[in-house]
Design an enzyme around this catalytic site. Structure first.
Site, PDB file in Angstrom:
ATOM      1  N   ARG A  70      29.999  18.667  30.232  1.00 22.70           N
ATOM      2  CA  ARG A  70      30.378  20.052  30.457  1.00 22.70           C
ATOM      3  C   ARG A  70      30.611  21.336  30.600  1.00 22.70           C
ATOM      4  O   ARG A  70      30.934  21.940  30.582  1.00 22.70           O
ATOM      5  CB  ARG A  70      28.999  20.484  29.127  1.00 22.70           C
ATOM      6  CG  ARG A  70      28.458  21.973  28.661  1.00 22.70           C
ATOM      7  CD  ARG A  70      27.362  22.311  27.676  1.00 22.70           C
ATOM      8  NE  ARG A  70      26.552  23.066  27.571  1.00 22.70           N
ATOM      9  CZ  ARG A  70      26.437  24.234  27.347  1.00 22.70           C
ATOM     10  NH1 ARG A  70      25.618  24.214  28.558  1.00 22.70           N
ATOM     11  NH2 ARG A  70      26.416  25.326  25.908  1.00 22.70           N
ATOM     12  N   ILE A 105      29.925  29.139  24.629  1.00 22.49           N
ATOM     13  CA  ILE A 105      29.856  27.643  24.337  1.00 22.49           C
ATOM     14  C   ILE A 105      28.599  27.405  23.549  1.00 22.49           C
ATOM     15  O   ILE A 105      27.610  28.040  24.360  1.00 22.49           O
ATOM     16  CB  ILE A 105      30.068  26.729  25.548  1.00 22.49           C
ATOM     17  CG1 ILE A 105      29.790  25.123  25.183  1.00 22.49           C
ATOM     18  CG2 ILE A 105      29.352  27.337  27.103  1.00 22.49           C
ATOM     19  CD1 ILE A 105      30.376  24.273  26.719  1.00 22.49           C
ATOM     20  N   SER A 106      28.608  26.701  22.827  1.00 25.18           N
ATOM     21  CA  SER A 106      27.175  26.306  22.133  1.00 25.18           C
ATOM     22  C   SER A 106      25.891  25.576  23.150  1.00 25.18           C
ATOM     23  O   SER A 106      26.367  24.929  23.666  1.00 25.18           O
ATOM     24  CB  SER A 106      27.079  25.896  20.436  1.00 25.18           C
ATOM     25  OG  SER A 106      27.902  26.657  19.459  1.00 25.18           O
ATOM     26  N   GLN A 107      25.060  26.489  23.120  1.00 29.11           N
ATOM     27  CA  GLN A 107      24.220  25.564  23.189  1.00 29.11           C
ATOM     28  C   GLN A 107      23.428  24.057  23.104  1.00 29.11           C
ATOM     29  O   GLN A 107      23.810  23.594  22.186  1.00 29.11           O
ATOM     30  CB  GLN A 107      22.523  26.151  23.263  1.00 29.11           C
ATOM     31  CG  GLN A 107      21.738  26.090  22.077  1.00 29.11           C
ATOM     32  CD  GLN A 107      20.242  26.622  21.848  1.00 29.11           C
ATOM     33  OE1 GLN A 107      20.834  27.326  21.414  1.00 29.11           O
ATOM     34  NE2 GLN A 107      19.173  25.732  22.401  1.00 29.11           N
TER      35      GLN A 107
END
Length: 218
Positions: A42, A68-70
């Protein structure tokens, strides 16, 4: 679908292990999903100044008004996506920086990803090339329209919240397939729509918070 990301500056196994353990504690049960989340680097999808937070369970800004999504919500949606559905073709709406695209590429034969912001898509393409992901097809386009020429899709995953369910996407869902998506404006919820021989079955899940899904190109 298996990818080896060694040699691209992965953070320590301990750091990624903590992320996986956190996801497990939050209710993610699918071991394949957990392994993929631990395997996906990530940190290369966020600015270097934020890389120390890359494996925290938070969404992070990636510029251009996007995030950016969790990790939890990515794992949750992907776990829902692969439950009971074929894994031949998946359509991702809102590819963003490419993080979720890489997660999906490790679980599906082919990923089709559409992103309305050209600059973000170009960045994602570079990251996918760096990671040697060759089973993802990226397109600069309108997520409300989808990619009809590649339909039908076994799974459709949406990374932005529309105010209504786009009919074009329902039409591109294979019989036996499922769409996992957030929906709403002020109050959003996660939903699944499954397509059967008789029609569509809609299941409402938990409250969520996503960036809004916008039409057109940018």
């Amino acid at each position: 679908m298996k990818h080896d990301f060694s040699g691209i500056g992965m953070t320590s196994a301990r750091t990624r292990g903590r992320l996986v353990e956190r996801l497990r504690q939050q209710g993610i049960r699918n071991e394949e999903v957990l392994a993929v989340m631990g395997n996906t680097p990530r940190h290369i999808f966020v600015d270097e100044a934020l890389s120390h937070r890359a494996y925290d369970d938070v969404s992070l800004p990636i510029g251009l008004g996007q995030t950016i999504s969790q990790p939890y919500i990515v794992a949750r949606m992907v776990e829902l996506a692969i439950s009971g559905a074929r894994r031949d073709k998946v359509l991702e709406i809102g590819g963003g920086c490419g993080y979720q695209t890489v997660v999906l590429a490790q679980l599906f034969k082919t990923v089709y990803s559409i992103e309305r912001i050209a600059q973000l898509m170009d960045r994602a393409r570079l990251r996918l090339r760096e990671l040697r992901i060759n089973n993802a097809r990226l397109k600069h386009g309108d997520g409300f329209i989808g990619i009809a020429e590649a339909a039908p899709f076994d799974v459709i995953v949406m990374a932005a919240a529309p105010a209504y369910v786009p009919d074009a996407l329902l039409a591109q869902l294979a019989i036996g397939g499922r769409m996992v998506f957030p929906i709403g404006t002020v109050n959003q919820e996660l939903r699944i729509i499954e397509r059967t021989e008789e029609g569509f079955v809609d299941t409402k899940l938990e409250k969520v918070r996503f960036v809004p899904m916008l039409p057109g190109l940018a």
